[in-house]
Motif scaffolding. Structure first.
Motif, PDB file in Angstrom:
ATOM      1  N   LYS A 161       0.823  -1.212   0.000  1.00 45.30           N
ATOM      2  CA  LYS A 161       0.000   0.000   0.000  1.00 45.30           C
ATOM      3  C   LYS A 161       0.855   1.259   0.000  1.00 45.30           C
ATOM      4  O   LYS A 161       1.859   1.360   0.709  1.00 45.30           O
ATOM      5  CB  LYS A 161      -0.893   0.007   1.237  1.00 45.30           C
ATOM      6  N   ARG A 162       0.419   2.233  -0.843  1.00 44.64           N
ATOM      7  CA  ARG A 162       1.025   3.565  -0.815  1.00 44.64           C
ATOM      8  C   ARG A 162      -0.073   4.591  -1.059  1.00 44.64           C
ATOM      9  O   ARG A 162      -0.840   4.467  -2.022  1.00 44.64           O
ATOM     10  CB  ARG A 162       2.085   3.714  -1.901  1.00 44.64           C
ATOM     11  N   ALA A 163      -0.174   5.609  -0.203  1.00 49.27           N
ATOM     12  CA  ALA A 163      -1.173   6.668  -0.358  1.00 49.27           C
ATOM     13  C   ALA A 163      -0.474   8.005  -0.559  1.00 49.27           C
ATOM     14  O   ALA A 163       0.595   8.251   0.003  1.00 49.27           O
ATOM     15  CB  ALA A 163      -2.084   6.724   0.866  1.00 49.27           C
ATOM     16  N   ARG A 164      -1.104   8.866  -1.369  1.00 46.16           N
ATOM     17  CA  ARG A 164      -0.534  10.185  -1.629  1.00 46.16           C
ATOM     18  C   ARG A 164      -1.633  11.137  -2.077  1.00 46.16           C
ATOM     19  O   ARG A 164      -2.759  10.733  -2.335  1.00 46.16           O
ATOM     20  CB  ARG A 164       0.553  10.101  -2.700  1.00 46.16           C
ATOM     21  N   PHE A 165      -1.280  12.412  -2.228  1.00 44.20           N
ATOM     22  CA  PHE A 165      -2.219  13.420  -2.712  1.00 44.20           C
ATOM     23  C   PHE A 165      -1.443  14.446  -3.538  1.00 44.20           C
ATOM     24  O   PHE A 165      -0.211  14.542  -3.448  1.00 44.20           O
ATOM     25  CB  PHE A 165      -2.938  14.106  -1.546  1.00 44.20           C
ATOM     26  N   GLY A 166      -2.193  15.220  -4.355  1.00 45.20           N
ATOM     27  CA  GLY A 166      -1.530  16.242  -5.140  1.00 45.20           C
ATOM     28  C   GLY A 166      -2.394  16.754  -6.274  1.00 45.20           C
ATOM     29  O   GLY A 166      -3.543  16.331  -6.449  1.00 45.20           O
ATOM     30  N   PRO A 167      -1.839  17.668  -7.092  1.00 47.73           N
ATOM     31  CA  PRO A 167      -2.586  18.240  -8.219  1.00 47.73           C
ATOM     32  C   PRO A 167      -2.750  17.232  -9.347  1.00 47.73           C
ATOM     33  O   PRO A 167      -1.960  16.288  -9.478  1.00 47.73           O
ATOM     34  CB  PRO A 167      -1.710  19.421  -8.655  1.00 47.73           C
ATOM     35  N   THR A 168      -3.775  17.428 -10.150  1.00 48.54           N
ATOM     36  CA  THR A 168      -4.036  16.517 -11.274  1.00 48.54           C
ATOM     37  C   THR A 168      -3.515  17.047 -12.602  1.00 48.54           C
ATOM     38  O   THR A 168      -3.636  16.368 -13.617  1.00 48.54           O
ATOM     39  CB  THR A 168      -5.545  16.257 -11.409  1.00 48.54           C
TER      40      THR A 168
END
Length: 203
Positions: free
Chosen positions: A115-122
């Motif tokens: 598992k790896r989770a992340r966030f950011g612009p599209t």
């Protein structure tokens, strides 16, 4: 004859190119995807999803990649969430192996995953020929628009002891612009992973 040669060469190129692009092997019926091998499973998604389409190609000329994409969107085709499912394996022409040792091991549907989770612009640039570029093209062709920010969790299962075949899920949700990811991200990440594992059913 000379006039025919350029057209004939172009036709042969198109034929050879299309022959190399093998069609997807997995079947999709509504919100359900069925795979008969690598691995043999049925994946069922929520009733709210819409199937965008599939793509299959040689990823960077080293992997056979088969991608299936589902979305949850509003009436204006603005994406609220998407489900990216990918079956992948290295080609016999190389000796590469998958390594997810930097990710966190988890159990999902009774199976071992990374598992790896992340966030950011599209709107960040995509590497030419990448699987993420293929996802963007599928969305654009179907008329879907991504929100400015999204968060996602990637879940990967290695399918053989040689670590040369994998099943990958990427579940992504719209990230509110006002979200305080600095302080709230651990809690947001936990909720995101729970929703992904609840909404993606494997049998």
């Amino acid at each position: 004859m000379k006039r025919l040669l350029p057209g004939l060469c172009a036709l042969l190129f198109l034929v050879s190119t299309s022959a190399l692009a093998a069609p997807p092997e997995r079947a999709v019926h509504g919100r359900r995807l069925t795979s008969t091998h690598d691995p043999a499973i049925t994946i069922t998604l929520p009733r709210s999803v819409r199937y965008v389409g599939a793509d299959r190609w040689d990823l960077y000329d080293i992997c056979d990649a088969e991608l299936h994409l589902f979305v949850e969107a509003d009436a204006h085709k603005r994406v609220k969430a998407f489900y990216w499912i990918q079956f992948e394996g290295y080609l016999p022409s190389n000796t590469h192996v998958y390594d997810y040792s930097k990710d966190e091991p988890v159990t999902f549907a009774g199976r071992p995953f990374w598992k790896r989770a992340r966030f950011g612009p599209t709107n960040d640039p995509q590497r030419a020929g990448s699987d993420s570029e293929h996802v963007r093209r599928l969305l654009e062709r179907a008329g879907y628009e991504l929100p400015p920010l999204m968060m996602n969790v990637r879940l990967v299962q290695l399918l053989d002891d040689a670590r040369r075949k994998e099943l990958m899920f990427i579940y992504a949700e719209e990230l509110p612009a006002a979200a305080n990811t600095g302080e709230q991200w651990p809690q947001m990440q936990q909720g995101l992973v729970k929703r992904a594992m609840k909404r993606i059913r494997i049998s």
